[in-house]
Design a protein around this motif. Structure first.
Motif, PDB file in Angstrom:
ATOM      1  N   ARG A 148       0.910  -1.050  -0.125  1.00  0.00           N
ATOM      2  CA  ARG A 148       0.000   0.021  -0.011  1.00  0.00           C
ATOM      3  C   ARG A 148       0.962   1.290   0.071  1.00  0.00           C
ATOM      4  NH1 ARG A 148      -3.386  -3.446  -1.630  1.00  0.00           N
ATOM      5  NH2 ARG A 148      -5.194  -3.972  -0.437  1.00  0.00           N
ATOM      6  N   LEU A 149       0.390   2.263  -0.690  1.00  0.00           N
ATOM      7  CA  LEU A 149       0.971   3.567  -0.875  1.00  0.00           C
ATOM      8  C   LEU A 149       0.437   4.562   0.241  1.00  0.00           C
ATOM      9  CD1 LEU A 149       2.047   3.646  -4.373  1.00  0.00           C
ATOM     10  CD2 LEU A 149       3.382   2.816  -2.720  1.00  0.00           C
ATOM     11  N   ALA A 150       1.198   5.421   0.992  1.00  0.00           N
ATOM     12  CA  ALA A 150       0.450   6.657   1.257  1.00  0.00           C
ATOM     13  C   ALA A 150       1.554   7.799   1.493  1.00  0.00           C
ATOM     14  CB  ALA A 150       0.167   6.100   2.940  1.00  0.00           C
ATOM     15  N   ALA A 151       1.036   8.763   1.650  1.00  0.00           N
ATOM     16  CA  ALA A 151       1.728  10.098   1.733  1.00  0.00           C
ATOM     17  C   ALA A 151       1.571  10.999   2.886  1.00  0.00           C
ATOM     18  CB  ALA A 151       1.595  11.122   0.538  1.00  0.00           C
ATOM     19  N   VAL A 152       2.716  11.070   3.660  1.00  0.00           N
ATOM     20  CA  VAL A 152       2.542  12.153   4.913  1.00  0.00           C
ATOM     21  C   VAL A 152       3.712  12.930   4.826  1.00  0.00           C
ATOM     22  CG1 VAL A 152       3.106  12.000   7.270  1.00  0.00           C
ATOM     23  CG2 VAL A 152       1.647  10.206   6.123  1.00  0.00           C
ATOM     24  N   SER A 153       3.642  14.249   5.328  1.00  0.00           N
ATOM     25  CA  SER A 153       4.665  15.441   5.362  1.00  0.00           C
ATOM     26  C   SER A 153       5.849  15.279   4.202  1.00  0.00           C
ATOM     27  CB  SER A 153       5.336  15.277   6.525  1.00  0.00           C
ATOM     28  OG  SER A 153       4.318  15.194   7.816  1.00  0.00           O
ATOM     29  N   GLY A 154       5.130  15.211   2.784  1.00  0.00           N
ATOM     30  CA  GLY A 154       6.063  15.116   1.734  1.00  0.00           C
ATOM     31  C   GLY A 154       7.042  13.986   1.551  1.00  0.00           C
ATOM     32  N   ARG A 155       6.689  12.885   2.039  1.00  0.00           N
ATOM     33  CA  ARG A 155       7.295  11.524   2.043  1.00  0.00           C
ATOM     34  C   ARG A 155       6.363  10.460   1.604  1.00  0.00           C
ATOM     35  NH1 ARG A 155      10.135  14.332   5.415  1.00  0.00           N
ATOM     36  NH2 ARG A 155      12.555  14.065   5.831  1.00  0.00           N
ATOM     37  N   LEU A 156       6.805   9.731   0.725  1.00  0.00           N
ATOM     38  CA  LEU A 156       5.959   8.449   0.231  1.00  0.00           C
ATOM     39  C   LEU A 156       6.401   7.353   1.086  1.00  0.00           C
ATOM     40  CD1 LEU A 156       4.330   7.276  -1.911  1.00  0.00           C
ATOM     41  CD2 LEU A 156       6.392   6.561  -3.141  1.00  0.00           C
ATOM     42  N   VAL A 157       5.252   6.678   1.578  1.00  0.00           N
ATOM     43  CA  VAL A 157       5.420   5.375   2.420  1.00  0.00           C
ATOM     44  C   VAL A 157       4.933   4.213   2.028  1.00  0.00           C
ATOM     45  CG1 VAL A 157       4.789   4.619   4.891  1.00  0.00           C
ATOM     46  CG2 VAL A 157       5.403   6.972   4.392  1.00  0.00           C
ATOM     47  N   VAL A 158       5.770   3.110   1.733  1.00  0.00           N
ATOM     48  CA  VAL A 158       5.197   1.596   1.388  1.00  0.00           C
ATOM     49  C   VAL A 158       5.140   0.959   2.410  1.00  0.00           C
ATOM     50  CG1 VAL A 158       5.964   0.007   0.036  1.00  0.00           C
ATOM     51  CG2 VAL A 158       6.495   2.093  -0.891  1.00  0.00           C
ATOM     52  N   VAL A 159       3.873   0.526   2.534  1.00  0.00           N
ATOM     53  CA  VAL A 159       3.440  -0.409   3.829  1.00  0.00           C
ATOM     54  C   VAL A 159       3.082  -1.810   3.361  1.00  0.00           C
ATOM     55  CG1 VAL A 159       1.857  -0.531   5.589  1.00  0.00           C
ATOM     56  CG2 VAL A 159       2.420   1.655   4.921  1.00  0.00           C
ATOM     57  N   GLY A 160       3.647  -2.811   4.144  1.00  0.00           N
ATOM     58  CA  GLY A 160       3.330  -4.199   3.911  1.00  0.00           C
ATOM     59  C   GLY A 160       3.613  -4.801   2.437  1.00  0.00           C
ATOM     60  N   GLY A 161       2.855  -5.705   1.944  1.00  0.00           N
ATOM     61  CA  GLY A 161       2.831  -6.455   0.907  1.00  0.00           C
ATOM     62  C   GLY A 161       3.523  -7.768   1.075  1.00  0.00           C
ATOM     63  N   TRP A 162       3.821  -8.192  -0.230  1.00  0.00           N
ATOM     64  CA  TRP A 162       4.417  -9.647  -0.232  1.00  0.00           C
ATOM     65  C   TRP A 162       5.803  -9.397  -0.644  1.00  0.00           C
ATOM     66  CZ3 TRP A 162       0.273 -13.117  -3.220  1.00  0.00           C
ATOM     67  CH2 TRP A 162      -0.958 -13.223  -2.519  1.00  0.00           C
ATOM     68  N   ASN A 163       6.854 -10.499  -0.204  1.00  0.00           N
ATOM     69  CA  ASN A 163       8.139 -10.372  -0.628  1.00  0.00           C
ATOM     70  C   ASN A 163       8.025 -10.841  -2.016  1.00  0.00           C
ATOM     71  OD1 ASN A 163      10.758 -12.040  -1.397  1.00  0.00           O
ATOM     72  ND2 ASN A 163      11.267 -11.258   0.563  1.00  0.00           N
ATOM     73  N   PRO A 164       8.629 -10.094  -3.283  1.00  0.00           N
ATOM     74  CA  PRO A 164       8.402 -10.516  -4.370  1.00  0.00           C
ATOM     75  C   PRO A 164       9.246 -11.859  -4.934  1.00  0.00           C
ATOM     76  CG  PRO A 164       9.857  -8.647  -4.314  1.00  0.00           C
ATOM     77  CD  PRO A 164       9.367  -8.959  -3.030  1.00  0.00           C
ATOM     78  N   ALA A 165      10.216 -12.163  -3.934  1.00  0.00           N
ATOM     79  CA  ALA A 165      10.677 -13.573  -4.268  1.00  0.00           C
ATOM     80  C   ALA A 165      10.122 -14.892  -3.741  1.00  0.00           C
ATOM     81  CB  ALA A 165      12.204 -13.477  -3.956  1.00  0.00           C
ATOM     82  N   THR A 166       9.545 -14.566  -2.565  1.00  0.00           N
ATOM     83  CA  THR A 166       9.277 -15.561  -1.753  1.00  0.00           C
ATOM     84  C   THR A 166       7.897 -15.678  -1.481  1.00  0.00           C
ATOM     85  OG1 THR A 166       9.519 -14.523   0.717  1.00  0.00           O
ATOM     86  CG2 THR A 166      11.500 -15.607  -0.398  1.00  0.00           C
ATOM     87  N   TRP A 167       7.026 -14.421  -1.882  1.00  0.00           N
ATOM     88  CA  TRP A 167       5.621 -14.427  -1.440  1.00  0.00           C
ATOM     89  C   TRP A 167       5.259 -14.468  -0.001  1.00  0.00           C
ATOM     90  CZ3 TRP A 167       1.806 -16.395  -5.729  1.00  0.00           C
ATOM     91  CH2 TRP A 167       1.981 -16.034  -6.831  1.00  0.00           C
ATOM     92  N   GLU A 168       6.303 -14.232   0.756  1.00  0.00           N
ATOM     93  CA  GLU A 168       6.213 -14.202   2.221  1.00  0.00           C
ATOM     94  C   GLU A 168       5.681 -12.651   2.452  1.00  0.00           C
ATOM     95  OE1 GLU A 168       8.808 -13.237   6.186  1.00  0.00           O
ATOM     96  OE2 GLU A 168       9.757 -13.227   4.287  1.00  0.00           O
ATOM     97  N   THR A 169       4.417 -12.785   3.384  1.00  0.00           N
ATOM     98  CA  THR A 169       3.647 -11.773   3.828  1.00  0.00           C
ATOM     99  C   THR A 169       4.564 -10.658   4.670  1.00  0.00           C
ATOM    100  OG1 THR A 169       1.531 -12.905   4.122  1.00  0.00           O
ATOM    101  CG2 THR A 169       1.612 -10.615   5.011  1.00  0.00           C
ATOM    102  N   LEU A 170       4.633  -9.300   4.397  1.00  0.00           N
ATOM    103  CA  LEU A 170       5.745  -8.529   4.928  1.00  0.00           C
ATOM    104  C   LEU A 170       4.765  -7.501   6.011  1.00  0.00           C
ATOM    105  CD1 LEU A 170       7.742  -7.572   1.951  1.00  0.00           C
ATOM    106  CD2 LEU A 170       8.222  -9.255   3.594  1.00  0.00           C
ATOM    107  N   ARG A 171       5.486  -7.201   7.047  1.00  0.00           N
ATOM    108  CA  ARG A 171       4.944  -6.302   7.951  1.00  0.00           C
ATOM    109  C   ARG A 171       5.830  -4.857   7.821  1.00  0.00           C
ATOM    110  NH1 ARG A 171       5.654  -6.820  13.480  1.00  0.00           N
ATOM    111  NH2 ARG A 171       7.614  -8.304  13.294  1.00  0.00           N
ATOM    112  N   SER A 172       6.778  -4.828   6.859  1.00  0.00           N
ATOM    113  CA  SER A 172       7.862  -3.785   6.527  1.00  0.00           C
ATOM    114  C   SER A 172       7.073  -2.459   6.248  1.00  0.00           C
ATOM    115  CB  SER A 172       8.721  -4.148   5.605  1.00  0.00           C
ATOM    116  OG  SER A 172       8.217  -4.403   4.221  1.00  0.00           O
ATOM    117  N   VAL A 173       7.997  -1.361   6.498  1.00  0.00           N
ATOM    118  CA  VAL A 173       7.496  -0.393   6.189  1.00  0.00           C
ATOM    119  C   VAL A 173       8.818   0.410   5.504  1.00  0.00           C
ATOM    120  CG1 VAL A 173       6.854   2.434   6.878  1.00  0.00           C
ATOM    121  CG2 VAL A 173       5.752   0.264   7.834  1.00  0.00           C
ATOM    122  N   TYR A 174       8.478   1.247   4.436  1.00  0.00           N
ATOM    123  CA  TYR A 174       9.604   2.108   3.657  1.00  0.00           C
ATOM    124  C   TYR A 174       9.227   3.255   3.546  1.00  0.00           C
ATOM    125  CZ  TYR A 174      11.664  -2.655   3.368  1.00  0.00           C
ATOM    126  OH  TYR A 174      12.257  -3.863   3.409  1.00  0.00           O
TER     127      TYR A 174
END
Length: 375
Positions: A119-145
């Motif tokens: 999922r994509l969201a924008a806060v204070s001029g920054r782009l945030v990528v939330v969750g998703g699946w590992n593209p290599a293993t399809w593992e569900t991620l809790r990561s935030v970038y």
């Protein structure tokens, strides 16, 4: 002694003016006129400028002074030489020159681009990528970038407290909200959380009243909405109700029988909710709790068809869908909302205006979601 020296140096830096012989408030006005793509140059001037660029203070000054602009971000598949390989997703950006470019891949997935179905969201001029699946293993991620347009790089944020897929996500003020979806056992969720970018921390919120897998996140009147969804991951029957979280009362409220068709996407803009269903744009009348047709998607060879993703800024909807003449290519249009939101059935004179965004053959890949960042 060393600790005392560091403290003294930090205090000395903070007391230095941004620009010699200028008051800091005037200097901030000057610095706020520097475009974001040049901010990386500012970081090399001095420690105080670097700290300013790395904080949200410069963005807040730019917004206050009316110097910000809007950048469209698409989570989009990049062109591939070998069609048998799985698609690689990156963020496609429509920049201030009105041309397309790609953000660099997240370092952890340099070979794979970005997590799938994130999922994509924008806060204070920054782009945030939330969750998703590992593209290599399809593992569900809790990561935030978090992507900083000033430094033009990704940074790792705090992980989501819970593992979830296909969840509702939207930004309200300084927070990013997530709710619903399903866990690793395919069980639908009613849980919700919110992320504070400034503190890089998550807060667990009260649970929703209902399980909502594949629910849609939207914002209306500064409240986070989780709309529709399914009770189970088998997707036998979608939920007709919706819920919204009020940050003041810290509670969820239900909206019964809000939606009777399964929409492709929903977004809030200009104090209203808008949905895409089939080839129609629907506007939600909250007082009557019903949707009415506002307009139709662009038709003809240059038009688009569902499936769609939709985002917004100001009084504009940004709609991305498959090309009418080639279902493997995606195009994006702006829909400028009419000043008076009369429905099509009432007056054809009150329709909005469609505007096609620039087309680049390298940026027509399948698009999973979109977001507008104010910089």
């Amino acid at each position: 002694m060393a600790s005392t020296s560091v403290t003294r140096n930090r205090k000395h830096v903070s007391e230095q003016p941004f620009i010699p012989s200028l008051p800091d408030d005037i200097a901030m006005v000057v610095l706020s006129r520097v475009p974001p793509r040049s901010h990386a140059l500012l970081t090399g001037v001095c420690h105080k400028w670097r700290n300013l660029v790395n904080s949200t203070a410069l963005y807040e000054q730019r917004k206050k002074a009316g110097n910000t602009t809007h950048f469209l971000c698409l989570l989009q598949a990049a062109p591939q030489l070998n069609p048998k390989q799985p698609p690689i997703y990156n963020v496609s950006l429509l920049n201030e020159q009105n041309t397309w470019e790609r953000l660099p891949p997240i370092p952890e997935y340099r070979q794979w681009g970005l997590p799938l179905f994130s999922r994509l969201a924008a806060v204070s001029g920054r782009l945030v990528v939330v969750g998703g699946w590992n593209p290599a293993t399809w593992e569900t991620l809790r990561s935030v970038y978090v992507f900083s347009f000033s430094s033009w790089r990704w940074e790792r944020g705090a992980n989501m407290p819970s593992t979830r897929s296909f969840f509702a996500c939207a930004a309200v003020g300084d927070y990013i909200f997530v709710a619903g979806g399903h866990d690793n056992t395919k069980m639908a969720l009613a849980s919700a959380e919110r992320y504070d970018l400034k503190t890089d921390s998550w807060e667990i919120l009260p649970q929703m009243h209902e399980l909502r897998d594949e629910c849609i996140g939207a914002v209306l009147n500064e409240k986070f909405h989780a709309i529709s969804g399914y009770h189970t991951a088998t997707q036998c029957k979608y939920v007709k109700s919706a819920e919204f979280y009020d940050p003041v009362s810290r509670a969820w409220s239900r909206i019964e029988e809000m939606i009777h068709v399964s929409p492709g996407a929903i977004v809030g803009a200009a104090g209203c909710l808008f949905a895409i269903h089939d080839r129609e744009i629907l506007a939600y009348c909250s007082s009557a709790n019903k949707w009415e047709v506002l307009d139709e998607l662009p038709v003809g060879d240059n038009g688009i068809s569902p499936p769609l993703c939709i985002t917004s800024y100001d009084r504009k909807l940004v709609v991305t869908g498959t090309c009418n003449v080639d279902e493997e290519k995606y195009r994006t249009f702006l829909y400028n909302l009419p000043e008076k939101m009369s429905m099509v059935s009432e007056s054809s004179k009150c329709k909005g205006i469609w505007e096609a965004l620039p087309v680049d053959d390298q940026f027509l890949g399948m698009t999973q979601t979109s977001c507008v960042v104010e910089l």
